[in-house]
Design an enzyme around this catalytic site. Sequence first.
Site, PDB file in Angstrom:
ATOM      1  N   ARG A   1      -3.678   2.913  -1.362  1.00 25.61           N
ATOM      2  CA  ARG A   1      -4.451   1.925  -0.607  1.00 25.61           C
ATOM      3  C   ARG A   1      -3.547   0.744  -0.306  1.00 25.61           C
ATOM      4  NH1 ARG A   1      -4.862  -1.796  -4.682  1.00 25.61           N
ATOM      5  NH2 ARG A   1      -5.134  -1.013  -6.784  1.00 25.61           N
TER       6      ARG A   1
ATOM      7  N   GLY B   1      -5.893  -1.317 -11.537  1.00 26.38           N
ATOM      8  CA  GLY B   1      -6.291  -2.724 -11.566  1.00 26.38           C
ATOM      9  C   GLY B   1      -6.311  -3.335 -12.950  1.00 26.38           C
TER      10      GLY B   1
ATOM     11  N   HIS C   1       7.823  -4.683 -13.892  1.00 29.46           N
ATOM     12  CA  HIS C   1       6.873  -3.933 -13.064  1.00 29.46           C
ATOM     13  C   HIS C   1       7.308  -4.145 -11.616  1.00 29.46           C
ATOM     14  CE1 HIS C   1       2.423  -2.846 -12.139  1.00 29.46           C
ATOM     15  NE2 HIS C   1       3.179  -2.628 -11.087  1.00 29.46           N
TER      16      HIS C   1
END
Length: 674
Positions: free
Chosen positions: A299, A172, A216
């Site tokens: 996740r 994160g 990314h």
Amino acid sequence: MSARLKEISKVLVANRGEIACRVFRTCKKLGIKTVGVFSEPDRNSQHVHLADEAYFIGPAQSTLSYLNQEKIFEVVKRSGANAIHPGYGFLSENSDFARKCAEENVIFVGPPPQAIFDMGIKNKSKELMIAAGVPVVPGYHGSEAASNLEALEKEALKLGFPLMIKAVKGGGGKGMRIARSADEFMSQAQSCQSEAEKAFGDGALLIERYIEAPRHVEVQVFGDNHGNCVYLWERDCSVQRRHQKVIEEAPAPGLSLETRSKIGTAAVNAAKAVNYSGAGTVEFIVENQDFYFMEMNTRLQVEHPVTEAITGLDLVQWQLMVAMGHELPIKDQSKVPGPFGHAFEMRVYAEDTMAGFVPAPGLVHALRTPPNCRVESAIVEGDQVSVHYDPMIAKVVVWGESRTEAIKKADVALSQFNAAGVETNVDFMRKILRSKPFQQDVVTTKFIEENRESLLGKRELSSEHLALATVTLSAIQDYNKGQTLVRRFRLNADLNTNLSLKNDDDKELQVKIQHSDASGQSNYSVQEIGDCSASNVEKKGNFYEMDVTVGGKKLSVAAALGGGDAQNVLSIFTPENSFNVEVCTLGPVDKSQMDSEAGGAGSSGSVKSPMPGTLEKVSVKAGDNVKKGQQLGTLVAMKMEHIIRSPCDGTVEKVHQQAGQTVGKGSNLFTIKP
């Protein structure tokens, strides 16, 4: 491999905010009952209202509420839930929590505990990827130096600079620092370790070669407990600030068909290497058509809606089906739908972009969202953006037949996202979408930094802005018969006749106001701008809507006046941009008072808190000599660590707050005598 089917009858979502709301919606669609949990500041949050039942689990501090496993399992027993969906963040990538679910005979809607553990330890995951033949970035991932900064520094010197320092259990955008030279390695590593310990309870680090301008790109994978695994295309998340994503899109532009196939296959191989099941994301650094494994998020991702938009699939529904033991709805890679068209997700944050993207929590006293696109949010009008949690207000998701069409739709959608009472990054994202480099080129993670001046340059309010503010405010006053005027300017006139406005540079504007004519239109004359008017004024909720003509240019305007901590603020939204002005009652305003209320430093050496938070560390004392840029202390706010630095060379004259003290935005922290 076979698996016994287990029915999910009631799901507890061990999370908050928009992801809890997102999971609840799919559960309701499937006829599955839902259980919510909430902390003290979240008592009236939307996820609490959407849940079939909800339980209080503790104070604001996450370790005592959303991260408190004991409390979560107490609610499981009280509610009779037989499954837990962890959302993202908090306990979603905690292998001990997933293992505890199995011990308690509770279905964990996520991957196996061992897969979470293997991919959650970044150095271990790199070793597994190398064994699986997945390309990785050169670096040092050895466990013997993970917590020993001196040993890690020796490895850094062998690798050379620049280097990326990462928390082994990070994610994160937290627990990441860049060391560009040997001289700054230790200070960056210490800061990274400190943030990692707070965010993840583990200060172990790894280092890897820092690629200056990568893309990314991440691949959505899905596995089941029968040995099946597919990839659902890829997303580009290169538009980032402070290592956190701002705008995501799918599919990733600029990839050849060969690279798209190779990177998808590599992601599946990565998942299979840990016997993965459920939703996961394999993240890659991409240079041209070459790619390197970065990490795997075990996740559901924040940006999963763009994948849903280009495939037509419900990933939460897939998660629940897999958790119950079913095979994947689609097992053959060639049968995976899409990618259809192009999708964007824009993360709307309560933050001050001009001040360096610092969080700007507060009361959203007026809110409207775009009508023709997907908006994921747990904030409604009248809600607080809490200082205790992530400052994201909403995710705005749009789809178009092509990337060009999707960009246009995204810009329109953001123009219709109007939040009054807090600063947001909406105009900043609109500048990104409108910029030629973004529209025409494949951008890298350096995009914002390379285009900082055009995206973040200071915007002065022009004469047109001032006229628009004056006309809008006057029209609102006509509508309400109120007595409010613009505070940002010095006012010397009667509302019903003439106004003399002065901006911050003492430039004077003469405004003549005439009463509404028979048609309901109010007419004005503004020096240097000419005739202005406002018509069709309506009040819808907390917004005033009207058509405003300024200097021959007609605009549809929405405006909101006051509310919460922003009682004296007029927020104006147009199809082009938005801006705020301060307002006060009729009468002259003291110039010195205006300067003080504008947050002036008082002296060049006054250091104030850029946001509400906790002053966790004070690094200096009165009498110390400091250099410009030297660390004075550390502020922790919204799960992030912010370094407070000296604005000049000088002497610490006073330390106003103690370590551990909670401070508000603008609170005096230090006084430095230049």
